[in-house]
Design a protein around this motif. Structure first.
Motif, PDB file in Angstrom:
ATOM      1  N   SER A  40      68.899  19.109 -38.260  1.00 61.61           N
ATOM      2  CA  SER A  40      69.036  17.702 -37.867  1.00 61.61           C
ATOM      3  C   SER A  40      67.678  17.107 -37.507  1.00 61.61           C
ATOM      4  O   SER A  40      66.650  17.715 -37.708  1.00 61.61           O
ATOM      5  CB  SER A  40      70.012  17.578 -36.689  1.00 61.61           C
ATOM      6  OG  SER A  40      69.430  18.109 -35.519  1.00 61.61           O
ATOM      7  N   ASP A  41      67.717  15.926 -36.968  1.00 62.33           N
ATOM      8  CA  ASP A  41      66.491  15.240 -36.549  1.00 62.33           C
ATOM      9  C   ASP A  41      66.164  15.524 -35.087  1.00 62.33           C
ATOM     10  O   ASP A  41      65.649  14.663 -34.384  1.00 62.33           O
ATOM     11  CB  ASP A  41      66.668  13.712 -36.711  1.00 62.33           C
ATOM     12  CG  ASP A  41      66.622  13.284 -38.155  1.00 62.33           C
ATOM     13  OD1 ASP A  41      66.271  14.109 -39.002  1.00 62.33           O
ATOM     14  OD2 ASP A  41      66.943  12.114 -38.419  1.00 62.33           O
ATOM     15  N   ASN A  56      64.634  16.147 -31.697  1.00 60.70           N
ATOM     16  CA  ASN A  56      63.293  15.869 -31.195  1.00 60.70           C
ATOM     17  C   ASN A  56      62.910  16.959 -30.192  1.00 60.70           C
ATOM     18  O   ASN A  56      63.184  16.843 -28.994  1.00 60.70           O
ATOM     19  CB  ASN A  56      63.245  14.485 -30.555  1.00 60.70           C
ATOM     20  CG  ASN A  56      61.840  14.086 -30.160  1.00 60.70           C
ATOM     21  OD1 ASN A  56      60.959  14.916 -29.973  1.00 60.70           O
ATOM     22  ND2 ASN A  56      61.628  12.791 -30.039  1.00 60.70           N
TER      23      ASN A  56
END
Length: 193
Positions: free
Chosen positions: A111-112, A114
């Protein structure tokens, strides 16, 4: 026994690798090692000690403590994970570290996620812990002095030091055991799914 303020100063508790310390470009292993040696050099017990070696990094990669490296270069995310590994390995087994970091690795790859925000949160908690530790160490040293106040021994200083060491180690063991129980919960949940 050393003055507690001198002891705290000698621990270099503020040494860490911040996000600003990590270059935006990917690094080769020698550059990663240099970054860690520079970032944590003041925390060494002796000058010969190595903070990070090629063998360590290769073992972390083989043990899947972090997601696969591309073209023999380590990304900013790899470096953040290695910094976490460096901190965790003082108390946890490699298997426990792998279990602990598996969700981070999965989220980074799938996924993205962070990791930078997560890492900043970790550093914030780390510095809060440093502050708490400094106060706690002062309190423990005072408690040791009070316990041994009535002793009129020629070896009182050594006894104070030994009692403080025993107190610190027992506290460390309690925190380690709590961390291991939390890792066990991760493993149990993984087994159920």
């Amino acid at each position: 026994m050393k003055n507690i303020d001198e002891l705290l100063s000698s621990l270099s508790l503020t040494n860490h690798i911040s996000l600003q310390d990590i270059p935006k470009m990917d690094l080769y292993i020698d550059q990663v090692i240099e970054l860690f040696e520079e970032g944590f050099k003041e925390t060494k017990r002796d000058k010969k000690e190595k903070i990070l070696t090629k063998t360590m990094v290769n073992n972390y990669a083989k043990g899947k403590l972090f997601f696969p490296v591309q073209n023999k270069k380590y990304s900013k995310e790899h470096i953040m994970l290695m910094s976490l590994i460096y901190q965790l390995k003082g108390a946890l087994s490699i298997k426990d570290i792998k279990d602990c970091l598996q969700i981070l690795n999965k989220e980074i790859v799938e996924s993205d996620f962070n990791l930078g925000e997560f890492y900043e949160s970790y550093l914030h908690l780390y510095f809060n812990n440093v502050s708490t530790f400094q106060d706690d160490l002062q309190e423990k040293a005072e408690a040791v002095r009070e316990k041994l106040d009535s002793i009129d021994e020629k070896n009182k200083l050594e006894m104070e030091r030994t009692l403080l060491i025993a107190s610190l180690v027992s506290t460390s063991n309690l925190y380690r055991r709590a961390a291991e129980k939390l890792v066990d919960e991760i493993s149990d949940e993984e087994d159920k799914s």
